[in-house]
Write an enzyme that holds these catalytic residues in place. Structure first.
Site, PDB file in Angstrom:
ATOM      1  CD  GLU A 134      -2.807  -1.306   0.138  1.00 19.51           C
ATOM      2  OE1 GLU A 134      -2.994  -0.293  -0.560  1.00 19.51           O
ATOM      3  OE2 GLU A 134      -3.368  -2.385  -0.088  1.00 19.51           O
TER       4      GLU A 134
ATOM      5  CB  CYS B  31      -1.087   7.225   1.510  1.00 17.65           C
ATOM      6  SG  CYS B  31      -2.520   6.287   2.066  1.00 17.65           S
TER       7      CYS B  31
END
Length: 469
Positions: A210, A244
């Site tokens: 991720e 993110c």
């Protein structure tokens, strides 16, 4: 670490098959570990960051951890059921049976980042425990107080053979990634993700990455500018942009640039009328990251951009050591500026103009595939065009970030923004092995299929049936 891994694997193998009640109990204990000590986790988060809003931590790290764990408890019995599959003619009619059984993989390694150091441990654990696995967690060296709290509390809720935490710097992280886990999940920067993949390769450890990237916002001409800019600012300034999925840059119609920038300034001023003493606003994690962001702002200004610092209270940030940074809008950002080359991960927002939505789509597509893409606008055809002509890990339309909180949807990147996905049922599948089980009927299937030598007419007929479908 190797000793812990071996102890976990030995306990896992002795326990097989892992009962649903055991999985449910681990999920309950995980919920209790976080919820019973929520205040201590919030204090630890604020200490690690220099300052972090208690309410934000409750939303993004505590409640956002409990939610996935409870979701897994509610649905895992259904997820774990074997799936019957229809078989090719005529075997199904003759009594053959086929199914998929979901087995736990064993021991899952989790390498957690610093930006949401509670949520990005506990949310993966929902799928890990629901699937019947054990786990080892490497916490971030940038959040040592949170890491120490996890190590203290885990021993009160879990045996080390079920869940273990380790902490340390890059050397520990490298050694952790080299362990022969049954699955490894890494959340963090793309550059580090490449090293993680290399480290796992020697053991052929399956990896979920991720990562991040430059997640764009495309503002359509039909968008409500006031609503759009407020929602972008909310997503950009939460956790001081250290997300993110934070909107990384905006693409706006040329004739609406002034209106968009005015909207961004108004929204930031309303949501955060002051910065330095504002308990709702988070600090940049450390001096290195603060200096990095400051250098990138200076680079943009030196290369000709207009830099707009949204400072409604006219505060003096030069004399503060709080590492709090106001929103900086970069107007006229160009490709030679660092802010348009690297993931920003802070309260800096480049704004670029476009003439046609096709050119905005082209701009997105000439960059690495992002973790997220955001589109604002009422034009359904244009929205469909943007969705069809771009590729990203996920999408939220008419807002930002929200898709990550939907447990029913997979969360993951693509290409440089990651590989694999988890959350909800997709997390259960990621941390399970889909095992095919075929049950042969009593008849001699090999003879029926013409597989037995000597080959002859029966074999040729069987081949013809197969080719015909």
């Amino acid at each position: 670490m190797r000793d812990i891994l071996e102890r976990q694997r030995k306990a896992f193998m002795a326990e097989l098959p892992v009962p649903l009640d055991v999985r449910r109990d681990r999920l309950k204990r995980a919920i209790a570990m976080v919820s019973d000590h929520a205040a201590r986790f919030c204090d630890a988060l604020s200490e690690d960051f220099g300052h972090r809003s208690r309410e934000q931590s409750m939303i993004t790290d505590i409640a956002a951890s409990v939610g996935p764990l409870k979701h897994a408890m509610k649905h895992m019995a259904r997820w774990a059921k074997a799936e019957r599959k229809p078989l090719m003619f005529p075997l199904g009619l003759l009594g053959a049976k086929g199914s998929i059984e979901y087995q736990p993989k064993g021991v899952v390694g989790i390498i957690a980042p610093w930006n949401f150091p509670v949520n990005l441990v506990m949310s993966p654990l929902a799928g890990v425990f629901a699937a019947g696995n054990r786990a080892m967690v490497k916490t971030s060296e940038y959040t040592p107080v949170v890491a120490a709290l996890f190590e203290e509390l885990a021993s009160h809720y879990f045996a080390v053979e079920e869940l273990a935490f380790v902490s340390g710097g890059p050397d520990v992280g490298k050694a952790f990634a080299e362990l022969p886990f049954d699955h490894l999940l890494f959340t963090g920067a793309t550059g580090i993700g490449k090293h993680i993949l290399h480290a796992a390769a020697d053991n052929l450890t399956p990896v979920t990455l991720e990562l991040g990237g430059k997640s764009p916002v495309i503002v359509g001409r039909s968008a409500d500018i006031a609503q759009t800019t407020e929602r972008v600012v909310l997503g950009k300034m939460m956790n001081a942009g250290q997300i993110c999925l934070a909107p990384d840059y905006m693409l706006v119609p040329a004739e609406k640039e002034d209106e968009v920038i005015a909207g961004l300034k108004a929204a930031a001023s309303t949501l955060y009328p002051s910065i330095l003493a504002n308990p709702d606003y988070t600090s940049v994690i450390n001096d290195r990251h603060y200096q990095r962001l400051t250098t990138w702002i200076d680079d943009a200004r030196a290369r000709g951009a207009e830099v707009i610092a949204v400072n409604p209270a006219n505060e003096d940030f030069t004399t503060s050591n709080s590492r709090k940074m106001p929103l900086h809008i970069i107007r006229g950002a160009t490709d030679d500026m660092t802010v348009m080359q690297e993931e920003i991960f802070g309260p800096i927002l480049p704004v670029r103009r476009y003439d046609t939505v096709e050119s905005a789509v082209e701009e997105v597509n000439r960059r690495d595939r992002p973790l997220a893409l955001y589109y604002f606008g009422k034009d359904a055809n244009e929205r469909r065009h943007v969705l069809d002509r771009t590729i990203s890990g996920g999408v939220t339309t008419d807002d930002v970030i929200f898709h990550v909180s939907m447990e029913e949807l997979p969360f993951g990147g693509i290409g440089p923004s990651g590989m694999g996905a988890y959350h909800g049922e997709f997390g259960f599948r990621t941390f399970s092995h889909a095992r095919s089980v075929y049950r042969q009927p009593r008849i001699d299937v090999a003879k029926l299929a013409g597989l037995k030598p000597p080959y002859g007419a029966a074999t040729r007929k069987a081949i013809a049936r197969q080719m015909k479908g």
